[in-house]
Enzyme design. Structure first.
Site, PDB file in Angstrom:
ATOM      1  N   HIS A 115     -56.307   6.727  58.378  1.00  0.00           N
ATOM      2  CA  HIS A 115     -55.913   5.686  59.792  1.00  0.00           C
ATOM      3  C   HIS A 115     -55.059   5.977  60.178  1.00  0.00           C
ATOM      4  CE1 HIS A 115     -54.010   3.501  56.037  1.00  0.00           C
ATOM      5  NE2 HIS A 115     -53.229   3.608  57.405  1.00  0.00           N
ATOM      6  N   ASP A 152     -59.682   8.073  52.218  1.00  0.00           N
ATOM      7  CA  ASP A 152     -58.771   7.103  54.108  1.00  0.00           C
ATOM      8  C   ASP A 152     -57.800   8.867  53.085  1.00  0.00           C
ATOM      9  OD1 ASP A 152     -57.041   6.170  55.078  1.00  0.00           O
ATOM     10  OD2 ASP A 152     -56.523   4.434  53.967  1.00  0.00           O
ATOM     11  N   SER A 186     -45.146   2.357  55.820  1.00  0.00           N
ATOM     12  CA  SER A 186     -45.358   3.017  54.340  1.00  0.00           C
ATOM     13  C   SER A 186     -46.619   4.132  54.059  1.00  0.00           C
ATOM     14  CB  SER A 186     -45.105   2.118  53.142  1.00  0.00           C
ATOM     15  OG  SER A 186     -46.118   1.211  53.752  1.00  0.00           O
TER      16      SER A 186
END
Length: 907
Positions: free
Chosen positions: A128, A159, A242
């Site tokens: 993402h 991811d 982060s």
């Protein structure tokens, strides 16, 4: 920033630090089997930056990470050395998604990544962060050197993703890399999350791995979600920016990739690195190499001397097989599996295959169960059902996600024997895993600011729809005006079914400028309800429609203009059509002259009589053939400063209509037509038809605009039914440019009729009295540049009809004395509508000027004479305070006893 979820029963993906939202969370990543480090360049002491200035040099281990798997070292000095070494590989990623695509919207964000191969310039981060669509990104190292990034690979499901950069562009940074060690993750392992804090500085958070079998977090019902994997869980309290941070052990190895966290609480979730490590090893082969021929440099080098060339424009194509059954599995405990009908002997075999209870807390306690399937996918087509307990694939027990994905990835398009238990019965199926990359879109069609592409596996899973339908990632201008929303599925365009992107592109390419066609679509929340919209094809504000195809070799999206296959598009024989800029419906011979004669009642101006109520109705019927509704839409690319909306609608009046010359003119207020760069649609009350218009005249200080339309393109009945409105005070003679405007069209106390149109184009009329015919508009200045009426007198009435009632003010002879116009008035930072009567004098001047331009063939070359000053009213009672002699006050009273005001003062 990032994706935030409630604290109860949900999780949040915390990776992106979106510019307009709160910062995103740190994310981690790692790799094992690191490639040899390139020779370090000589550096100065200050080159390491201030982040590590407080660490003693004796605490820094400059060597490579050891491969010894002894117990983790918890010594503080060792952690300092490890963090200092790892921080040289951590980067801040500034990413901008330039188009909405699949699960992600266009926008900018900060996140984190880290180098996993220094020689090849490979950076690992979250999916993402890289985004599945077109992206522009830069990496900022700890010494504030910045390098451009190119997208290299994005996993279809999990991811994680990879950027690439050219290490030769780093002139001062001492580059390091972080090896991946997915097998090192253990419950109780002490870790550090090293990432950026909102793009400002390095953030180091400590945690202890608490779980290795946490379910994949669910972020959104309309966006990206990871599945078919476990996640690691710890209480690290990661913050914005982060995402993509490495989760490292004391030896500097990445054991997980930070991906998400809860908005309330400290729980964070890390992606295991088994599939990441496999993809990295395959991607290394994509890096091109230099080749030096023997003797070319005088030193007799071998013919096959090869060196890495990570800065090449194009990398090599590498296949990373990813298999799928288009089925979501969930790991369920044996207690739940028994309720689904799992037999005791099968449970015993599954426990044995997992080695009993398992030393790491993940094995021997459950099995994989089918949670859902995608319609039309390999799993559903071959008989997999929700609730099936997975036992074997290809003759081998499959009890965890790692084994499941290894089996599917190694057998894409190969038929496998799949054994499941369903209600206590063994079911044997033969299924060939599909290719995940085939159900992940890599092509988009951009048209008029909108983006459409094939429905991805991610969204098909969210919406429970077949893969490949026409999915609207961003409606843009034309689709948005047709009422199509984001995430909609388009099923037909112009009565042509659009089952896939190619079919939609062919139908779209056949549209002609100005045409209006039917469009059918549905939204996932109401998938059984098909909606119909009217698409008005106005593409002039945007570049031609084009396909964009992703190339992992270059990291770019290649543009190809959309063209009509074969060059022609024949319409069905008896199909009705509309020509560009024409609202006529014609038959297959293209003639409407055989229609029956118009049967529209016409009431001439001046023929009204009776009481006020009946007279108002008579006026309304007389004025109705001159009234219209003007709809205005403004494309985003044409939106000017100060225009507070993109769509407007208001009442107008026909002031000229000549089918012989083809010229028709409509007057409307500037709160409806604020700028000239817009699309206009005029709907007439005299006959049910609509036609496109264009701006002919915008008065710079008065609140009105003149819009033209093609009167010759209207249906015959409309040509005969529409009539220009009559003006009061002798303003109907368009050849007389010497008419005096000194006489007031109405005076205080006069009765007038307000005639307007409802949303259904039905005339409405009310009788009212003029309370002030010389009131100043007094529109205050706005905080931003915006048109406002200045030096303008308006008419006020004794009744407030509301701002929704627009139209014209007429006398009882159905002659227009004023345009009942809407004014945009700023109030406390907001725009409020104020409706007042604008006298017809400047409107008549503008009409005559436009007609003169047309006669002389000098359209738009005229001018308006103005004083470059804004005036305010000075009451005669205060005139003496400004030094005006009494004799002048008396003269002004005699000259204008109505207004009783002095010469206006410039502001």
């Amino acid at each position: 920033g990032g994706i935030a979820l409630p604290a109860v029963n949900t999780t949040a993906r915390g990776s992106l630090d979106r510019l307009s939202l709160r910062p995103a969370r740190p994310a981690a990543s790692a790799r094992s089997g690191a490639s040899p480090r390139p020779p370090r360049r000589p550096t100065r002491q200050s080159r390491r930056g201030s982040l590590m200035a407080d660490l003693p040099d004796s605490a820094v281990d400059e060597g490579d990470v050891g491969e010894d798997d002894a117990a983790p070292i918890n010594d503080s000095a060792q952690w300092q050395a490890t963090v200092k070494r790892v921080s040289r590989a951590v980067v801040v990623i500034k990413t901008t998604g330039v188009r909405s695509f699949d699960t992600e919207s266009a926008g900018s964000a900060y996140a984190t990544g880290f180098v996993v191969d220094a020689a090849r310039g490979l950076i690992l981060t979250n999916r993402h962060v890289l985004r599945p669509g077109p992206v522009v990104a830069e990496a900022v190292f700890q010494n504030r050197e910045e390098v451009p990034l190119r997208a290299l690979y994005c996993d279809p499901v999990h991811d994680f993703a990879f950027f690439r950069f050219d290490p030769a562009l780093l002139r001062f940074h001492d580059l390091a890399e972080v090896p991946l060690a997915p097998e090192a993750a253990q419950v109780g392992l002490e870790v550090r999350v090293v990432g950026n804090d909102s793009g400002e500085k390095l953030s180091i958070l400590s945690a202890t791995l608490a779980r290795l079998d946490r379910d994949a977090p669910k972020y959104s019902g309309k966006g990206y979600n990871d599945f078919n994997t476990f996640y690691l869980q710890a209480a690290s309290g990661t913050k914005g920016g982060s995402s993509g941070s490495p989760v490292i052990d004391a030896k500097g190895r990445a054991v997980g990739l930070n991906a998400g966290s809860k908005t309330k609480g400290t729980a964070a979730y890390y992606l295991p690195l088994h599939r990441v490590e496999r993809a990295l090893n395959l991607l290394r082969d994509a890096c091109p190499r230099f080749q030096t021929e023997r003797g070319s440099d005088g030193r007799g080098l071998d013919l096959n001397s090869l060196d890495l060339n990570p800065g090449a424009e194009e990398w090599l194509s590498v296949d990373i097989p990813r298999g799928t059954l288009q089925t979501t599995f969930a790991y369920k405990g044996f207690d739940e599996c028994r309720r689904l009908g799992l037999r005791v002997d099968t449970e015993a075999a599954l426990r044995e295959a997992q080695g009993g209870a398992g030393s790491d807390g993940t094995g021997g306690t459950g099995a994989l169960v089918v949670e859902d399937t995608v319609p039309g996918g390999p799993g559903e087509n071959k008989g997999l059902e929700v609730g099936d307990v997975l036992v074997k694939i290809g003759g081998e027990f499959v009890t965890n996600f790692v084994t499941l994905e290894e089996t599917l990835d190694d057998n894409v398009s190969t038929t496998l024997e799949v054994v499941v238990e369903r209600g206590g019965e063994e079911v044997n199926l033969r299924i060939a895993p599909g290719n995940l990359h085939d159900v992940t879109p890599s092509r988009l069609l951009e048209a008029c600011g909108g983006v459409v592409h094939a429905l991805s596996y991610q969204q098909a899973r969210n919406f429970q729809l077949p893969v490949g339908s026409v999915y609207v990632a961003e409606p843009g201008y034309v689709l948005g005006l047709a009422g199509v929303s984001k995430h909609a599925i388009i099923t037909s365009l112009n009565n042509v079914p659009t089952p896939d992107l190619d079919a939609f592109a062919r139908a779209y390419a056949s549209l002609r400028e100005g045409s209006r066609v039917r469009l059918q679509y549905f939204v996932h929340a109401e998938r059984h309800r098909t909606k119909t919209g009217l698409l008005h094809f106005n593409s002039r504000w945007y570049p031609p429609a084009a396909f964009y195809d992703r190339s992992w070799r270059t990291g770019r999206w290649e543009r190809t203009l959309l063209s009509i296959p074969g060059g022609t598009n024949d319409e069905p024989e008896a199909k009705k059509r509309r020509t560009a800029g024409d609202s006529r419906e014609v038959d297959e011979e293209g003639s409407d002259e055989a229609d029956a004669p118009a049967d529209v009642p016409v009431i001439e101006a001046g023929s009204t009589s009776g009481s006020n109520g009946t007279r108002a109705e008579g006026v309304a019927r007389a004025v109705e053939p001159s009234l219209c509704i003007v709809q205005v839409d403004i494309a985003t690319v044409a939106l000017a400063d100060g225009v507070y909306s993109r769509s407007f609608e208001g009442s107008g009046a026909v002031i000229h209509h000549d089918p012989n010359t083809g010229l028709g003119l409509v007057v409307v207020d500037r709160n409806t037509v604020p700028i000239a760069s817009c699309d206009i649609l005029v709907s007439f009350a005299a006959f049910p038809c609509e036609i496109g218009g264009k701006v002919e005249y915008l008065h710079p200080t008065h609140n009105f605009a003149v819009v033209s339309y093609d009167a010759g393109a209207l249906p015959r009945r409309a040509k005969e039914s529409i009539r220009p409105i009559a003006f009061a005070q002798g303003y109907n003679d368009i050849d007389s440019l010497e008419a005096t405007h000194s006489a007031l069209p109405v005076c205080r106390g006069d009765e007038v009729v307000l005639v307007g149109l409802s949303a259904q184009l039905r005339p409405m009329a009310r009788t009212s009295a003029v309370t002030d015919a010389t009131s100043s508009a007094a529109i205050p200045s706005a905080d931003i540049p915006r048109f406002r009426a200045v030096n303008e007198e308006v008419i006020t009435l004794d009744m407030d009809f509301g701002y929704n009632f627009g139209g014209v003010l007429t006398d009882f002879e159905a002659r227009m004395v004023a345009l009942w116009a809407s004014y945009a008035k700023p109030v406390n930072g907001e725009v409020r509508d104020m409706v007042r009567g604008l006298p017809v004098a400047p409107v008549v001047d503008a009409r005559d000027e436009v007609l003169r331009w047309r006669r002389e063939g000098k359209r738009g070359t005229g001018s308006v004479r103005l004083l470059d000053a804004e005036f305010d009213v000075l009451q005669l009672a205060k005139a003496s305070d400004h030094g005006v002699p009494n004799e002048w006050v008396e003269r002004l009273m005699r000259a204008d006893p109505v207004r009783r005001q002095g010469g206006p003062l410039p502001r």
